[in-house]
Write an enzyme that holds these catalytic residues in place. Structure first.
Site, PDB file in Angstrom:
ATOM      1  N   TRP A 150       0.829  -1.194   0.000  1.00 24.55           N
ATOM      2  CA  TRP A 150       0.000   0.000   0.000  1.00 24.55           C
ATOM      3  C   TRP A 150       0.874   1.258   0.000  1.00 24.55           C
ATOM      4  O   TRP A 150       1.211   1.783   1.049  1.00 24.55           O
ATOM      5  CB  TRP A 150      -0.921  -0.015   1.223  1.00 24.55           C
ATOM      6  CG  TRP A 150      -1.934  -1.108   1.173  1.00 24.55           C
ATOM      7  CD1 TRP A 150      -3.122  -1.079   0.512  1.00 24.55           C
ATOM      8  CD2 TRP A 150      -1.854  -2.393   1.804  1.00 24.55           C
ATOM      9  NE1 TRP A 150      -3.778  -2.279   0.688  1.00 24.55           N
ATOM     10  CE2 TRP A 150      -3.041  -3.095   1.464  1.00 24.55           C
ATOM     11  CE3 TRP A 150      -0.906  -3.032   2.616  1.00 24.55           C
ATOM     12  CZ2 TRP A 150      -3.289  -4.399   1.907  1.00 24.55           C
ATOM     13  CZ3 TRP A 150      -1.149  -4.311   3.052  1.00 24.55           C
ATOM     14  CH2 TRP A 150      -2.334  -4.983   2.693  1.00 24.55           C
ATOM     15  N   HIS A 164      -7.013   1.908   1.694  1.00 21.68           N
ATOM     16  CA  HIS A 164      -8.094   0.939   1.487  1.00 21.68           C
ATOM     17  C   HIS A 164      -9.219   1.261   2.473  1.00 21.68           C
ATOM     18  O   HIS A 164      -9.046   2.111   3.354  1.00 21.68           O
ATOM     19  CB  HIS A 164      -7.602  -0.514   1.643  1.00 21.68           C
ATOM     20  CG  HIS A 164      -6.790  -0.778   2.885  1.00 21.68           C
ATOM     21  ND1 HIS A 164      -6.259  -1.999   3.188  1.00 21.68           N
ATOM     22  CD2 HIS A 164      -6.423   0.031   3.921  1.00 21.68           C
ATOM     23  CE1 HIS A 164      -5.603  -1.948   4.341  1.00 21.68           C
ATOM     24  NE2 HIS A 164      -5.700  -0.727   4.794  1.00 21.68           N
ATOM     25  N   ARG A 190      -3.762   5.761  -3.505  1.00 20.47           N
ATOM     26  CA  ARG A 190      -2.445   5.110  -3.455  1.00 20.47           C
ATOM     27  C   ARG A 190      -1.433   5.888  -4.266  1.00 20.47           C
ATOM     28  O   ARG A 190      -1.704   6.293  -5.395  1.00 20.47           O
ATOM     29  CB  ARG A 190      -2.521   3.671  -3.950  1.00 20.47           C
ATOM     30  CG  ARG A 190      -3.166   2.801  -2.897  1.00 20.47           C
ATOM     31  CD  ARG A 190      -3.130   1.345  -3.218  1.00 20.47           C
ATOM     32  NE  ARG A 190      -4.175   0.692  -2.441  1.00 20.47           N
ATOM     33  CZ  ARG A 190      -4.564  -0.547  -2.587  1.00 20.47           C
ATOM     34  NH1 ARG A 190      -3.997  -1.309  -3.495  1.00 20.47           N
ATOM     35  NH2 ARG A 190      -5.523  -1.044  -1.821  1.00 20.47           N
ATOM     36  N   GLN A 204     -13.492   1.582  -3.247  1.00 19.51           N
ATOM     37  CA  GLN A 204     -13.681   0.207  -2.809  1.00 19.51           C
ATOM     38  C   GLN A 204     -15.021   0.102  -2.095  1.00 19.51           C
ATOM     39  O   GLN A 204     -15.560   1.087  -1.593  1.00 19.51           O
ATOM     40  CB  GLN A 204     -12.589  -0.194  -1.804  1.00 19.51           C
ATOM     41  CG  GLN A 204     -11.232  -0.438  -2.444  1.00 19.51           C
ATOM     42  CD  GLN A 204     -10.227  -1.006  -1.452  1.00 19.51           C
ATOM     43  OE1 GLN A 204     -10.362  -0.829  -0.238  1.00 19.51           O
ATOM     44  NE2 GLN A 204      -9.221  -1.686  -1.967  1.00 19.51           N
ATOM     45  N   ALA A 293     -14.237 -10.865   5.580  1.00 19.97           N
ATOM     46  CA  ALA A 293     -14.127  -9.473   5.133  1.00 19.97           C
ATOM     47  C   ALA A 293     -13.690  -9.498   3.681  1.00 19.97           C
ATOM     48  O   ALA A 293     -13.068 -10.452   3.218  1.00 19.97           O
ATOM     49  CB  ALA A 293     -13.094  -8.722   5.970  1.00 19.97           C
TER      50      ALA A 293
HETATM   51  N1  PHE Z   1      -7.964  -4.002   1.842  1.00 20.58           N
HETATM   52  C1  PHE Z   1      -7.485  -4.939   0.857  1.00 20.58           C
HETATM   53  C2  PHE Z   1      -6.876  -4.161  -0.312  1.00 20.58           C
HETATM   54  O1  PHE Z   1      -7.115  -3.020  -0.436  1.00 20.58           O
HETATM   55  C3  PHE Z   1      -8.585  -5.820   0.341  1.00 20.58           C
HETATM   56  C4  PHE Z   1      -9.129  -6.721   1.401  1.00 20.58           C
HETATM   57  C5  PHE Z   1     -10.197  -6.320   2.208  1.00 20.58           C
HETATM   58  C6  PHE Z   1      -8.581  -7.981   1.600  1.00 20.58           C
HETATM   59  C7  PHE Z   1     -10.691  -7.185   3.162  1.00 20.58           C
HETATM   60  C8  PHE Z   1      -9.084  -8.825   2.546  1.00 20.58           C
HETATM   61  C9  PHE Z   1     -10.130  -8.412   3.322  1.00 20.58           C
HETATM   62  O2  PHE Z   1      -6.111  -4.678  -1.087  1.00 20.58           O
END
Ligand code: PHE
Length: 325
Positions: A150, A164, A190, A204, A293
């Protein structure tokens, strides 16, 4: 009709012109191809040379004069109309441009609606985050190599633009006890090089479902249901193992349109079972809850849905692109 009478008649007629349609009729009558003035010019060639010269000159002057008063009248009409002095009912109307919803808004609404049908609640969170919520609480401590996944826009205050929507998992669980199922639509940022599948800002939809007996099977069912809804059953899904520090049995979901089975699979979400450390972090008792999740990429879904090949089109405000939706 002799030329002088013609001039007088034309002036008189013009005085009683009140709108653009009448003006156009006037123009046709006095300056049009079949007007007496045009006929007069046509007949000039049959006159003897001297007379031709003289009459020709006079007719030219009159034509010039008629053109001038025509233009004046036209401007007058336009002006008084612009000032609202009268309403010209014969004037063609202006085309009213309708606004468009942005393609991302359209798809985001559909996604939200699909989850609502399955009983998910909509929750929002901040776009500016602390390091704690964006990283540490999600098991991504400083100097952990996973942070490289990230690339981050850091703000001077030590805050950051969330990379995220996962930090909202922590915010929500700090304040709520299971069982629950939520989705969190929102913008993420990002600091990375852009290409046709990556932009520095994107959306997202985070999902979080926690209860006593939630498994990946529940996740698969729900994802299948939502994507079938969005694509009217016209996409295939592929689940592939992956790694995210905040889940166990991390995976990624890829999709591909059924009618383009030769094309590449496109990754549209990361997911997994919520890591027990997260439950501990927010103060839940151990071994009581489990959940899944996921984080769904809205741009990716929209690109597949509408056959868009460059993610950067969403934010460059090109009307030729936007007006297609
Ligand atoms: N937050 C992760 C991403 O941005 C995606 C993710 C969310 C993965 C929840 C697992 C569970 O790449």
């Amino acid at each position: 009709m002799n030329l002088r009478d013609l001039k007088q008649q034309a002036q008189q007629d013009l005085a009683s012109v009140h709108n653009s349609q009448e003006l156009e009729n006037w123009r046709i009558k006095y300056l049009g191809r079949k007007s007496s003035l045009s006929l007069f010019f046509d007949n000039l060639k049959d006159l003897p040379l001297e007379e031709k010269k003289e009459k020709g000159k006079e007719a030219n002057e009159i034509r010039q004069f008629l053109k001038t008063i025509y233009t004046q009248k036209k401007q007058e009409l336009e002006q008084s109309q612009a000032q609202g002095q009268y309403f010209d009912v014969t004037r063609p109307g202006l085309k009213i441009e309708k606004g468009h919803l942005h393609p991302l808004t359209l798809v985001l609404r559909e996604i939200v609606h699909s989850f609502e049908k399955l009983g998910f609640e909509i929750v929002l969170g901040p776009e500016i985050e602390t390091e704690y919520y964006n990283f540490d609480a999600l098991r991504i401590p400083k100097n952990h190599p996973a942070r490289d996944l990230w690339d981050t826009f850091w703000l001077t205050s030590g805050l950051l633009l969330r990379t995220h929507t996962s930090p909202v998992q922590i915010h929500y669980m700090e304040k709520h006890e299971p069982p629950f199922r939520i989705i969190v639509p929102g913008k993420c940022f990002r600091f990375e090089a852009t290409d046709n599948h990556h932009d520095i800002q994107f959306h997202q939809v985070e999902g979080l479902m926690v209860s006593e007996k939630i498994t990946l099977a529940n996740f698969k069912f729900i994802v299948q249901e939502v994507l079938d809804d969005l694509f009217k059953g016209q996409v295939d899904l592929s689940f592939r193992p992956s790694y995210f520090p905040f889940v166990t049995s991390g995976l990624e979901v890829f999709i591909r349109p059924k009618n383009k089975s030769h094309s590449q699979w496109l990754e549209v979400m990361g997911a997994g079972m919520v890591h027990p450390d997260l439950f501990k972090t927010v103060g839940y008792p151990p071994n009581l809850w489990q959940g899944f999740a996921f984080g769904l990429g809205v741009e990716r879904i929209t690109m597949i849905k509408y056959g868009i090949d460059d993610i950067r089109l969403f934010f460059n405000s090109d009307l030729r692109f936007l007006e297609q939706f």
